[in-house]
Design a protein around this motif. Structure first.
Motif, PDB file in Angstrom:
ATOM      1  N   PHE A  32      -6.783   9.711   7.576  1.00  0.00           N
ATOM      2  CA  PHE A  32      -7.845   9.604   8.577  1.00  0.00           C
ATOM      3  C   PHE A  32      -9.252   9.466   7.987  1.00  0.00           C
ATOM      4  CE2 PHE A  32      -4.665  12.513  10.852  1.00  0.00           C
ATOM      5  CZ  PHE A  32      -3.872  11.436  11.210  1.00  0.00           C
ATOM      6  N   HIS A  33      -9.328   9.296   6.669  1.00  0.00           N
ATOM      7  CA  HIS A  33     -10.630   8.968   6.078  1.00  0.00           C
ATOM      8  C   HIS A  33     -10.548   7.502   5.682  1.00  0.00           C
ATOM      9  CE1 HIS A  33     -12.226  12.994   5.972  1.00  0.00           C
ATOM     10  NE2 HIS A  33     -11.089  13.432   5.469  1.00  0.00           N
ATOM     11  N   ALA A  34     -11.298   6.657   6.392  1.00  0.00           N
ATOM     12  CA  ALA A  34     -11.218   5.215   6.145  1.00  0.00           C
ATOM     13  C   ALA A  34     -12.009   4.879   4.891  1.00  0.00           C
ATOM     14  CB  ALA A  34     -11.752   4.456   7.352  1.00  0.00           C
ATOM     15  N   ASP A  35     -11.314   4.753   3.757  1.00  0.00           N
ATOM     16  CA  ASP A  35     -12.028   4.487   2.512  1.00  0.00           C
ATOM     17  C   ASP A  35     -11.313   3.468   1.622  1.00  0.00           C
ATOM     18  OD1 ASP A  35      -9.856   5.880   1.655  1.00  0.00           O
ATOM     19  OD2 ASP A  35     -10.947   7.561   0.794  1.00  0.00           O
ATOM     20  N   HIS A  36     -10.334   2.763   2.199  1.00  0.00           N
ATOM     21  CA  HIS A  36      -9.600   1.843   1.339  1.00  0.00           C
ATOM     22  C   HIS A  36      -9.440   0.437   1.928  1.00  0.00           C
ATOM     23  CE1 HIS A  36      -6.924   0.645  -1.837  1.00  0.00           C
ATOM     24  NE2 HIS A  36      -6.065   0.248  -0.929  1.00  0.00           N
ATOM     25  N   ALA A  37      -8.598   0.298   2.952  1.00  0.00           N
ATOM     26  CA  ALA A  37      -8.351  -1.036   3.505  1.00  0.00           C
ATOM     27  C   ALA A  37      -8.082  -0.943   4.999  1.00  0.00           C
ATOM     28  CB  ALA A  37      -7.152  -1.659   2.804  1.00  0.00           C
ATOM     29  N   PRO A  38      -8.487  -1.960   5.747  1.00  0.00           N
ATOM     30  CA  PRO A  38      -8.224  -1.928   7.201  1.00  0.00           C
ATOM     31  C   PRO A  38      -6.783  -2.325   7.511  1.00  0.00           C
ATOM     32  CG  PRO A  38      -9.285  -3.989   6.624  1.00  0.00           C
ATOM     33  CD  PRO A  38      -9.166  -3.203   5.341  1.00  0.00           C
ATOM     34  N   LEU A  39      -6.315  -1.931   8.656  1.00  0.00           N
ATOM     35  CA  LEU A  39      -5.034  -2.410   9.175  1.00  0.00           C
ATOM     36  C   LEU A  39      -5.456  -3.407  10.259  1.00  0.00           C
ATOM     37  CD1 LEU A  39      -2.099  -1.319   8.628  1.00  0.00           C
ATOM     38  CD2 LEU A  39      -2.288  -0.261  10.852  1.00  0.00           C
ATOM     39  N   ARG A  40      -5.121  -4.669  10.082  1.00  0.00           N
ATOM     40  CA  ARG A  40      -5.691  -5.695  10.984  1.00  0.00           C
ATOM     41  C   ARG A  40      -5.357  -5.406  12.457  1.00  0.00           C
ATOM     42  NH1 ARG A  40      -8.841  -8.522   7.596  1.00  0.00           N
ATOM     43  NH2 ARG A  40      -8.004  -8.200   5.539  1.00  0.00           N
ATOM     44  N   HIS A  41      -6.417  -5.405  13.267  1.00  0.00           N
ATOM     45  CA  HIS A  41      -6.242  -4.987  14.658  1.00  0.00           C
ATOM     46  C   HIS A  41      -5.365  -5.940  15.453  1.00  0.00           C
ATOM     47  CE1 HIS A  41      -8.938  -7.970  16.403  1.00  0.00           C
ATOM     48  NE2 HIS A  41      -9.632  -7.840  15.295  1.00  0.00           N
ATOM     49  N   ASN A  42      -5.336  -7.238  15.083  1.00  0.00           N
ATOM     50  CA  ASN A  42      -4.548  -8.176  15.898  1.00  0.00           C
ATOM     51  C   ASN A  42      -3.049  -8.110  15.607  1.00  0.00           C
ATOM     52  OD1 ASN A  42      -5.018  -9.233  13.397  1.00  0.00           O
ATOM     53  ND2 ASN A  42      -6.037 -11.087  14.128  1.00  0.00           N
TER      54      ASN A  42
ATOM     55  N   MET B 120       0.828  -1.203   0.000  1.00  0.00           N
ATOM     56  CA  MET B 120       0.000   0.000   0.000  1.00  0.00           C
ATOM     57  C   MET B 120       0.864   1.255   0.000  1.00  0.00           C
ATOM     58  SD  MET B 120      -2.887  -0.925  -0.376  1.00  0.00           S
ATOM     59  CE  MET B 120      -3.472  -2.579  -0.479  1.00  0.00           C
ATOM     60  N   MET B 121       1.883   1.224   0.870  1.00  0.00           N
ATOM     61  CA  MET B 121       2.723   2.404   0.982  1.00  0.00           C
ATOM     62  C   MET B 121       3.429   2.648  -0.342  1.00  0.00           C
ATOM     63  SD  MET B 121       4.225   2.294   4.781  1.00  0.00           S
ATOM     64  CE  MET B 121       3.223   2.829   6.162  1.00  0.00           C
TER      65      MET B 121
ATOM     66  N   ASP C 144      -9.200   3.682  15.543  1.00  0.00           N
ATOM     67  CA  ASP C 144      -9.419   3.186  14.190  1.00  0.00           C
ATOM     68  C   ASP C 144      -8.042   2.993  13.561  1.00  0.00           C
ATOM     69  OD1 ASP C 144     -12.155   3.232  14.276  1.00  0.00           O
ATOM     70  OD2 ASP C 144     -12.351   5.181  13.288  1.00  0.00           O
ATOM     71  N   ALA C 145      -7.891   1.948  12.771  1.00  0.00           N
ATOM     72  CA  ALA C 145      -6.621   1.725  12.084  1.00  0.00           C
ATOM     73  C   ALA C 145      -6.916   1.340  10.641  1.00  0.00           C
ATOM     74  CB  ALA C 145      -5.829   0.627  12.769  1.00  0.00           C
ATOM     75  N   ALA C 146      -6.280   2.038   9.699  1.00  0.00           N
ATOM     76  CA  ALA C 146      -6.566   1.795   8.288  1.00  0.00           C
ATOM     77  C   ALA C 146      -5.422   2.247   7.400  1.00  0.00           C
ATOM     78  CB  ALA C 146      -7.852   2.526   7.886  1.00  0.00           C
ATOM     79  N   VAL C 147      -5.576   1.920   6.125  1.00  0.00           N
ATOM     80  CA  VAL C 147      -4.653   2.361   5.077  1.00  0.00           C
ATOM     81  C   VAL C 147      -5.521   3.105   4.064  1.00  0.00           C
ATOM     82  CG1 VAL C 147      -3.081   1.593   3.272  1.00  0.00           C
ATOM     83  CG2 VAL C 147      -3.209   0.319   5.416  1.00  0.00           C
ATOM     84  N   SER C 148      -5.163   4.337   3.756  1.00  0.00           N
ATOM     85  CA  SER C 148      -5.991   5.119   2.829  1.00  0.00           C
ATOM     86  C   SER C 148      -5.153   6.190   2.148  1.00  0.00           C
ATOM     87  CB  SER C 148      -7.152   5.774   3.579  1.00  0.00           C
ATOM     88  OG  SER C 148      -6.663   6.784   4.443  1.00  0.00           O
ATOM     89  N   ASN C 149      -5.713   6.836   1.159  1.00  0.00           N
ATOM     90  CA  ASN C 149      -5.026   7.947   0.501  1.00  0.00           C
ATOM     91  C   ASN C 149      -5.228   9.219   1.297  1.00  0.00           C
ATOM     92  OD1 ASN C 149      -3.536   7.327  -1.768  1.00  0.00           O
ATOM     93  ND2 ASN C 149      -5.350   7.049  -3.026  1.00  0.00           N
TER      94      ASN C 149
END
Lengths: 169, 275
Positions: B53-63, B19-20, B45-50
């Motif tokens: 802080f707007h969660a609109d692409h993919a989650p970052l797995r919490h575990n 993603m990066m 909240d944890a995510a990967v996005s463009n």
């Protein structure tokens, strides 16, 4: 021996002779809003070297399990300057939130919570934060000890109204 | 970390790396950072996005995310859940002081070409970069073999009561940030200083990018770009209150054998309050 005691007496009386007084008047404005909660309010003095003297902290002391402490951080500057270091409640400083209106408080030097103030430049700080409302911070700079009776003023715009400090030598 | 968590971690590493590489940004964002009271909770909240802080692409797995408390010991994250675009979890701040919530990985990776000219990578997406795996999968000699040592770390901080500093102790592995200014004591208009370490030594010349949140509501990135000095330090003055995303990138040729290159990537989320 007698002269020594007399000297001691002189010293003590001269200390109390310097003991000034601060009289603070602060207004919590009456607001025409659908949901009103009395503001959390903090009044404190910042001295040289950022030393803090807390004078009053009004918050929801009645809630079960000290739950009212959860919003103390909303008085952001107070929280940063000293609140976060303290274990609430504090005798003679903390108390319940106050109703809208003008509240007058006086603090004598040498007695808690004011204690002894060294000569210098100070700022009297007043911060209010209201649930589902706003936050406001007012400051009145002053010199200590006062040479003569003097009244200093600041004016709030939203969460606070008239704020006044009278210094009595 | 149990086996499932490890696998998930590896999966996320792969995801994060890819993603990066495509310009996406990973983040862990706390709902609040400064707390009072005796039994505070924070949700994350944890995510990967463009758009940060707007969660609109993919989650970052919490575990794959861990937390340590003011005493430096691990604290369990609760109510974890992974959604379509972001994962979420909670932290109970039972002790007074500062907590660090983070994701960290550090290991070797390699690329090379086979005799018939095909390109190969290790670890493949979804494979943890273990030492055994490296020895088994990566050839000792190959055409254009490049081995590098890569670390990746994402962090955020929250404080109940008075801020503490135990969680700032570096592990001295990979690219790390050691705050000079406490990250839960940031105010608009004030300068904050941070120092960066690579394997425990000052990370000199690391590229730092700081971007304010709320990107969707403006037309430019508004990025602040700075480079760490001879002591690995940078100073940032926050233009206004809000959430900020900080990324640091570092690379040199001091990788531990068999690696040549050494790379580090670090990301943190900060909250800056109004005066």
């Amino acid at each position: 021996m007698r002269s020594r005691l007399f000297a001691l007496f002189l010293t003590l009386s001269s200390v109390s002779a310097f003991g000034g007084e601060l009289v603070v008047s602060l207004e919590i404005p009456r607001l025409d809003v659908a949901e009103y909660h009395r503001p959390y309010t903090a009044l404190w003095i910042e001295g040289p070297d950022k030393k803090i003297t807390n004078l009053a902290v009004w918050y929801d002391v009645e809630m079960k399990d000290d739950k009212g402490e959860d919003w103390l951080k909303d008085m952001r500057q107070w929280w940063r300057r000293s609140g976060r270091e303290l274990d609430m409640p504090i005798d003679g400083v903390s108390g319940a939130t106050r109703a809208p209106g003008t509240h007058t408080l006086s603090f004598a030097e040498g007695t808690a919570p004011l204690g002894k103030l060294a000569a210098g430049e100070y700022t009297l700080m007043l911060e209010a934060a209201r649930e589902v409302g706003g936050r406001e911070l007012l400051k009145i700079p002053f010199q200590w000890p006062p040479q003569k009776q003097e009244t200093l003023k600041a004016q709030g715009k939203t969460e606070l109204g008239a704020f006044q400090l009278t210094l009595n030598p | 970390m149990n086996k499932i968590a490890k696998i998930a971690s590896a999966l996320t590493l792969g995801l994060t790396v890819s993603m990066m590489a495509h310009g996406h940004r990973a983040w862990i964002v706390p709902a609040s950072t400064v707390l009072s009271g005796e039994d505070a909770w924070v949700t994350f909240d944890a995510a990967v996005s463009n758009d940060i802080f707007h969660a609109d692409h993919a989650p970052l797995r919490h575990n794959t995310i861990e937390a340590i408390g003011p005493d430096g010991k691990a604290v369990e994250l609760q109510n974890g859940s992974t959604g379509k675009h972001r994962s979420t979890f909670d932290l109970n701040l039972k002790q007074q002081g500062t907590y660090k919530i983070f994701y960290a990985s550090n290991g070797l990776n390699a690329r090379w070409e086979t005799e018939d000219g095909q390109r190969r990578f290790w670890p493949q997406r979804g494979v943890a970069p273990t030492q055994e795996g490296f020895e088994k999968e990566v050839p000792k000699k190959a055409k254009n073999l490049q081995i590098s040592q890569a670390s990746r770390r994402m962090e955020t901080f929250v404080t109940a009561g008075s801020p503490s500093t135990e969680v700032f102790k570096p592990t001295n592995a990979g690219l790390e940030m050691v705050p000079v200014t406490h990250p839960n004591d940031l105010f608009a208009g004030e300068e904050a200083e941070f120092s960066f370490l690579i394997d425990g030594k000052p990370a000199v010349g690391a590229k730092i990018t700081v971007i304010p949140g709320g990107m969707r509501y403006r037309n430019e990135q508004a990025a602040i770009e700075v480079v760490t000095d001879k002591k690995g330090k940078v100073a940032i003055t926050w233009p206004q209150a809000g959430l900020y995303w900080l990324e640091a990138e570092y690379s040199d040729n001091k990788g531990k054998k068999p690696a040549k290159e050494r790379r580090g990537m670090y990301v943190a989320t900060f909250e800056v309050l109004p005066e």
